[in-house]
Design an enzyme around this catalytic site. Sequence first.
Site, PDB file in Angstrom:
ATOM      1  N   ASP A 287     -72.434 -89.665  16.221  1.00 17.94           N
ATOM      2  CA  ASP A 287     -72.486 -88.781  17.380  1.00 17.94           C
ATOM      3  C   ASP A 287     -72.970 -89.596  18.576  1.00 17.94           C
ATOM      4  OD1 ASP A 287     -72.537 -86.462  18.924  1.00 17.94           O
ATOM      5  OD2 ASP A 287     -74.119 -85.473  17.778  1.00 17.94           O
ATOM      6  N   HIS A 442     -73.053 -83.702  21.655  1.00 19.65           N
ATOM      7  CA  HIS A 442     -72.144 -82.712  21.036  1.00 19.65           C
ATOM      8  C   HIS A 442     -70.831 -83.318  20.569  1.00 19.65           C
ATOM      9  CE1 HIS A 442     -74.964 -79.909  22.659  1.00 19.65           C
ATOM     10  NE2 HIS A 442     -74.676 -80.274  23.889  1.00 19.65           N
ATOM     11  N   HIS A 443     -70.866 -84.563  20.135  1.00 20.67           N
ATOM     12  CA  HIS A 443     -69.615 -85.254  19.809  1.00 20.67           C
ATOM     13  C   HIS A 443     -69.582 -85.747  18.365  1.00 20.67           C
ATOM     14  CE1 HIS A 443     -69.424 -86.242  24.398  1.00 20.67           C
ATOM     15  NE2 HIS A 443     -69.064 -85.000  24.133  1.00 20.67           N
ATOM     16  N   GLN A 444     -69.977 -84.931  17.397  1.00 17.10           N
ATOM     17  CA  GLN A 444     -69.966 -85.394  16.001  1.00 17.10           C
ATOM     18  C   GLN A 444     -68.530 -85.683  15.548  1.00 17.10           C
ATOM     19  OE1 GLN A 444     -71.466 -81.735  15.963  1.00 17.10           O
ATOM     20  NE2 GLN A 444     -72.871 -82.806  17.296  1.00 17.10           N
TER      21      GLN A 444
END
Length: 509
Positions: A287, A442-444
């Site tokens: 992430d 918020h970028h898993q």
Amino acid sequence: MGKVSVIVVGAGSAGSVVARRLIDAGADVTVFEAGGEDTNPAIHDLSRLGELWHSPDDWDYYTTPMEGTAGKRVHLPRGKVLGGSHALNATIWVRCAQQDFDGWAEHCGPEWAWENVLPVYRDIEDFSGGASDVHGVGGPIPVDNDYELDGIHESIIKAAEQSGVPFNPDYNSGVLDGVSKEQVNIVDGVRINTWKAYLKPVRGQATIITGAEVHSVILEQGAVVGVNYRQDGQMRQLTADHVVLSAGALGSPQILLRSGIGPSEELQQAGVAPVHALQGVGKNLHDHLLAPVIAKTTARDIPAPRQGVSVTQSHLFAKSRDDLEAPDTQPIFFAVPMYSPGMEPIDGTAFTLHSGIVTPYSRGELTLSGPDLDDPVNIDINALADPRDIQAFLFSIKQCRSIAQQEALAESWGAQEIYPGPEVQDDEQLEEYIRNNAVTYHHQVGTCAMGVDERAVVDPELKVHGLTGLRVIDASIMPRITTGNTNAPSILIGEKGAKFLLKDLGLAD
Ligand SMILES: Cc1cc2nc3c(=O)[nH]c(=O)nc-3n(C[C@H](O)[C@H](O)[C@H](O)COP(=O)(O)OP(=O)(O)OC[C@H]3O[C@@H](n4cnc5c(N)ncnc54)[C@H](O)[C@@H]3O)c2cc1C
């Protein structure tokens, strides 16, 4: 012969694209979405974004306590609604770096190389700046670069330039570096996501089942023939010729694991009978991360957010080291204080220069605690485990502090840094501050990685290794995270995956 039937699990960024392409090609499509209709007005008005966190439209995940974040759990909001995370996100449109895709192509073939990615991006876009070699118009997703910037964002951009960062009028033109206005998926003050742009207009041509959570896929001798799902408290089944998992980087690996597809020993520990060994399911979780520099305005107040526009309108890309080919940091700027948990609120108005790292080396994992839908899932992004991530973060947070001190912010707005605050000075103190206050960007991604090695879960055409009738098409297939926000790449994955699937099903050449 009847139509070929396909189940798509998840109506988010990628799943809505896949479903639309299947419908257009004449398939019999059923979409399962765990969430409901997008009736919450905050979904459509970006100025109300914060209201969506912890709402029924948020899966509201948390990480496990992580050593790298001083033992803290980090909140991971994810969209649980038609539109998926594109219904909850800030709609910032970033195609990311050419090197990201060329890097994937080294292991996954030329389909993923930038030269074969750019035309797809052009087709997806309806760019407000008009068509060019790099931009498209007339595509389903509006990309607005012409909206009016709020005064605080104009000053932030000016301050960044005063600190020595060049202005980049279009970071999606091939060069990311510099400070820019964000390009967004907003039209007339209203969010447009892939659900609205791709799937909703043809919803009558598919079966869309909301409030239905897929537990697992049904496997018969190496072939996937349907899904087990829960609706209204009842477990049910539906069969189909093909199943596509587009449940996102936290959803898709859970479905595979509950189906017995994953690392056998771990599955046994979680009470799931192993059916198909695939070591990489749930691994390689990574992430992007942020840590805030928050400054209070002492000369004048920042006006309240305007309806329809986002509180973040500017960001910058920078390299933390001269030897890098692409940026590894992407601070993002907000017209409001973005407090990390436990921070004391500031009196008066404040803005945030969120320092951020976008090429992390740390890798974590997602594991099950039990076989049922209600058993909690362990999500460990293993944030800041690799010391190289801290080095990049130190560069980024120092750059943000320096921007806050420039004349455009210090004199016009009377900017006064409150967090980290004057007592935090040397690298050791800054590292401690970052570890205590890091939050997700918020970028898993990465939990069903594409590739050909033993850690890969899907092949370069997104088929799950060793099984027939099953694909994963969403952010979880990224072998390595992109340099920048992950929504545009997830939509690209939707388009690419749909193309492979249609060909496979004999629905396209
Ligand atoms: C708060 C927030 C802000 C963000 N801001 C930006 C931004 O500004 N720009 C950007 O580029 N990116 C942003 N992102 C990231 C971006 O939105 C995601 O990377 C992208 O949406 C991922 O797409 P996806 O298709 O993989 O998953 P999603 O869009 O999350 O879709 C997954 C869907 O599957 C459903 N689902 C999951 N499990 C099941 C199940 N078992 N059964 C049935 N349905 C299921 C979910 O409810 C969801 O609808 C943000 C994300 C968040 C959460």
